[in-house]
Design a protein around this motif. Structure first.
Motif, PDB file in Angstrom:
ATOM      1  N   GLN A 186      27.081  40.072  68.656  1.00 54.74           N
ATOM      2  CA  GLN A 186      25.805  39.952  67.946  1.00 54.74           C
ATOM      3  C   GLN A 186      25.940  40.693  66.619  1.00 54.74           C
ATOM      4  OE1 GLN A 186      22.325  38.638  68.573  1.00 54.74           O
ATOM      5  NE2 GLN A 186      22.603  39.061  66.416  1.00 54.74           N
ATOM      6  N   TYR A 216      24.315  42.327  63.121  1.00 52.78           N
ATOM      7  CA  TYR A 216      23.140  42.891  62.470  1.00 52.78           C
ATOM      8  C   TYR A 216      23.534  43.194  61.030  1.00 52.78           C
ATOM      9  CZ  TYR A 216      21.524  43.737  67.272  1.00 52.78           C
ATOM     10  OH  TYR A 216      21.158  43.596  68.572  1.00 52.78           O
ATOM     11  N   TYR A 249      22.162  45.387  57.431  1.00 54.69           N
ATOM     12  CA  TYR A 249      21.206  46.310  56.830  1.00 54.69           C
ATOM     13  C   TYR A 249      21.758  46.772  55.480  1.00 54.69           C
ATOM     14  CZ  TYR A 249      19.617  46.655  61.689  1.00 54.69           C
ATOM     15  OH  TYR A 249      19.178  46.369  62.945  1.00 54.69           O
ATOM     16  N   GLU A 257      18.037  52.197  59.937  1.00 56.08           N
ATOM     17  CA  GLU A 257      18.282  51.390  61.121  1.00 56.08           C
ATOM     18  C   GLU A 257      19.740  51.493  61.579  1.00 56.08           C
ATOM     19  OE1 GLU A 257      14.381  50.119  61.559  1.00 56.08           O
ATOM     20  OE2 GLU A 257      16.108  49.833  62.884  1.00 56.08           O
ATOM     21  N   GLY A 315      18.239  42.985  59.633  1.00 55.90           N
ATOM     22  CA  GLY A 315      18.121  42.948  61.077  1.00 55.90           C
ATOM     23  C   GLY A 315      19.176  42.044  61.666  1.00 55.90           C
ATOM     24  N   SER A 316      18.895  41.532  62.848  1.00 57.67           N
ATOM     25  CA  SER A 316      19.874  40.682  63.525  1.00 57.67           C
ATOM     26  C   SER A 316      20.017  39.353  62.786  1.00 57.67           C
ATOM     27  CB  SER A 316      19.446  40.428  64.970  1.00 57.67           C
ATOM     28  OG  SER A 316      18.238  39.686  64.995  1.00 57.67           O
TER      29      SER A 316
END
Length: 760
Positions: free
Chosen positions: A190, A192, A194, A200, A231-232
């Motif tokens: 997964q 992500y 930023y 985060e 984010g993701s």
């Protein structure tokens, strides 16, 4: 056998100022015989009727004065044996035979005489002016040095701004369905993303603190490849490539401040599009190979590690309809992985905490049971187990944290946000552009192929140079060879009476060239072709000896500061000529000089120094031991060319000046003798006057001659004199002495006119 002559029935026309000669570097082009005939009429000086000329020796005898024909350089005649055909020729010499007879020597102009009798099949042309001159029409390599290139400034593609991408392998995630698809490729991680300053990132690392191995990697990636929201990154997110386009050059735009006359200067290698990855890689692209009005590049990259971005030309580059040229591309990479830290002790506790606790409890129970049963060995064993368990936990708590990822994220391009593609246009620098443009204007472009000759390809002039040319026609072999040789050497065909005027607009297929005009500079620098309205700097030559710069004059235009040898002016809308003028250098005022200053140059010399010896030899013809005080004064007068103030030669010879008394009598005879200040104050002595001295203060018994150096009756009152043959210890020499101004030893003063004395 005598040379045959043509009967005196021809008409010969003598021309002046025809701007071509027998070198055949230049000639005129005409579409027809009537056009040719009419054109040469403008140069007519005089017609000569019934003249005898010798065709074989190419001589003409005319019954005219030679002075009348020295200005003639070309001729035309009709030979009755050939009907009305005109022959043309170059006059090579005008010879005086006698007062009323002149011999004209000439040679045939084979091009103008026989041009219409030739045909020209295809020839191998090395270079020429073409019939078109659009950008891209002429791209044959010129093999000329381009010099140091300049660029128009770099424009980034926008891939230097980056974010942090975190790849996590965690099957417990709510949306985990066995993997993800990024950039059309499967991934079990997964992702992500930023910004570098996002809190985060820290929270995510903490979240996986006890399972840090779940964070597979952290790396940087250009923002342009990622979703707009942090984010993701959702499954199946794709980032399509982008097309950037840049205007292609148009004829007439500036090249480093210079506007060329020839379109080839807008093509490679003189002008081209260039892409750099700012890491040593570059991709030159030719504007002329892009279709349409723009140079286009296609950029596509992957945000999955390792991040790579590929740039390739688009716009049907090199006529490739697919827009893809496999061998011409540029890569952008080196987006580094990022390091992070995980807590070793927390991970150790997570992995070993339960087992350690159970082991400790078991060992404690073993100690208790051994004590109750009276088993000391078992108690010791249990205590050792407790200590070992506690020691393992202590060691784990002091272990360094684990550093993961890469530690190469600080390269210079990343720090500056310059890990990017940069676009620019490379061009010739201004001077090389002007130089190469002038060459193309004069000699056209390289062709290096078989082609039909077009002698009227351009409106003003057309240059053609062939290799091993061949012409067909009925004229003599000599005429054929002449034309073939001229083509092989290179020849310019002019369409009017402006041979050598390369400032004329000679364009054909694009808009007329901007208003460029020629500046000629006489006795200076700065000549060239300039666009009207531009500022031009001119500089005068170094002045000839004895001269200095005076001013500039210009035929058209205004020089605001004409008295400066280096100055500027605005180029007018016309050809113009600036001339530097010089004038004689103003002679400086002569330095005031006199006999005393001349003698002071030798102050301190003793007998017999070279100068004193020269004075004695000058006076007596040879070395002598005679007293020389008066001699050195006379020798100074000789060096300053003022012996006439001593009456030489009118009153006698220079030999009489060797005596103090005879020199004093000379001044008396000339009416320039005055009593000393101590005897009569009516005349004040000045520097350079001759002093006649008596050591016994007896005006009738003189002993010495010297020169006044200074006289003053104010402040420190004194008279200083300089003289030769004055004692300096063991030897006499040239010294200075001081006495009171009214000293009686200064008996007489010989007045000198210093205004007539010039320093040598």
């Amino acid at each position: 056998m005598p040379t045959p002559s043509i009967p005196p029935s021809s008409v010969i026309e003598m021309f002046t100022d025809v701007p071509i000669n027998g070198s055949y570097e230049h000639t005129f082009y005409f579409g027809s015989v009537p056009e040719q005939t009419k054109f040469f009429d403008q140069f007519l000086f005089r017609k000569i009727y019934y003249t005898t000329y010798n065709r074989q020796n190419q001589e003409i005898m005319i019954n005219e004065k030679a002075d009348d024909y020295y200005s003639c350089n070309y001729l035309r005649f009709q030979n009755p044996r050939f009907g009305t055909k005109y022959f043309y020729g170059f006059i090579t010499d005008v010879l005086y035979v006698n007062e009323n007879t002149t011999k004209i020597l000439w040679e045939m102009d084979y091009i103008q005489s026989y041009w219409f009798e030739f045909t020209f099949p295809q020839q191998y042309v090395e270079r020429c002016h073409g019939v078109t001159d659009e950008i891209g029409d002429n791209i044959v390599d010129e093999s000329v040095a381009v010099g140091e290139m300049v660029n128009t400034g770099y424009q980034p593609a926008g891939y230097g701004d980056t974010r942090v991408v975190i790849a996590v392998g965690d099957t417990r995630l709510d949306d985990f369905r066995g993997g993800y698809v990024y950039n059309y490729m499967y991934s079990g991680l997964q992702l992500y993303q930023y910004s570098h300053h996002s809190h985060e990132i820290k929270e995510l690392i903490k979240e996986y603190g006890t399972r840090s191995s779940a964070i597979a990697m952290m790396y940087t990636c250009p923002v342009k490849l990622l979703p707009s929201t942090e984010g993701s990154i959702g499954s199946s997110f794709q980032r399509d490539g982008e097309v950037l386009q840049f205007p292609k050059p148009i004829f007439g735009q500036s090249i480093d401040g210079y506007i060329p006359r020839n379109a080839k200067l807008y093509t490679y290698p003189f002008y081209f599009f260039h892409v750099s990855n700012n890491n040593g890689g570059g991709l030159p692209l030719r504007y002329e190979f892009f279709e349409g009005d723009f140079a286009k590049v296609y950029i596509q990259g992957s945000y999955v590690n390792p991040v790579q971005i590929k740039l390739r030309p688009g716009g049907n580059y090199k006529r490739n309809n697919s827009g893809y040229v496999p061998d011409e591309y540029l890569m952008l990479a080196d987006y580094p992985q990022i390091s992070w830290v995980s807590d070793y002790y927390q991970q150790w506790i997570a992995q070993n905490g339960v087992n350690t606790a159970l082991s400790t409890i078991g060992n404690i129970l073993n100690v208790g049971a051994s004590v109750v049963t009276g088993n000391p060995a078992g108690a010791i064993s249990g205590v050792a187990g407790v200590i070992n368990s506690l020691s393992s936990a202590y060691v784990a708590s002091n272990h360094a944290d684990i550093i993961r990822g890469g530690n190469n994220s600080g390269n210079a391009n990343m720090v500056r946000g310059e890990n990017d593609f940069f676009f620019t246009t490379y061009t010739l620098n201004k001077q090389m552009a002007r130089t190469i443009d002038s060459f193309f204007t004069r000699y056209g472009y390289a062709q290096k192929r078989l082609m039909n000759l077009v002698f009227w390809a351009r409106p003003s002039f057309t240059y053609i140079k062939t290799y091993n040319a061949h012409v067909n026609g009925t004229a003599s072999d000599k005429a054929k060879k002449c034309i073939q040789d001229a083509l092989n050497r290179g020849i310019t065909f002019w369409r009017g009476n402006f041979v050598g005027d390369y400032t004329r607009d000679n364009s054909v297929s694009h808009a007329p060239h901007p208003d460029y005009y020629t500046l000629l500079v006489n006795d200076g620098f700065g000549a060239g072709e300039y666009l009207a309205g531009t500022t031009v700097t001119i500089k005068a030559n170094n002045p000839p000896e004895g001269m200095i710069f005076d001013h500039w004059e210009i035929t058209t235009g205004i020089i605001p500061n004409p008295t400066s040898p280096t100055t500027t002016f605005t180029m007018p809308e016309a050809n113009t000529q600036a001339s530097a003028f010089f004038r004689e250098k103003t002679k400086p005022e002569p330095e005031p000089w006199n006999l005393a200053k001349q003698l002071q140059l030798h102050l301190g010399e003793v007998e017999w120094s070279s100068w004193i010896t020269d004075a004695q030899v000058w006076m007596f013809g040879s070395f002598t031991t005679a007293p020389w005080c008066a001699t050195c004064v006379a020798y100074c007068a000789y060096e300053l060319n003022c012996l006439d103030q001593f009456g030489v030669p009118a009153l006698g010879s220079k030999r009489e000046l060797a005596s103090t008394t005879s020199m004093k009598n000379r001044f008396a005879t000339l009416g320039k003798l005055h009593p000393g200040w101590g005897y009569d104050k009516s005349y004040t002595p000045k520097q350079g006057d001759v002093l006649f001295i008596s050591w016994s203060s007896n005006p009738s018994d003189l002993d010495h001659t010297a020169l006044c150096w200074g006289f003053s009756t104010e402040g420190v009152s004194q008279l200083t004199y300089i003289g030769g043959n004055q004692g300096t210890g063991d030897k006499d020499g040239i010294t200075m002495r001081t006495v009171p101004p009214d000293s009686k030893i200064i008996c007489w003063i010989g007045e000198m006119d210093n205004s007539k004395i010039v320093k040598p």
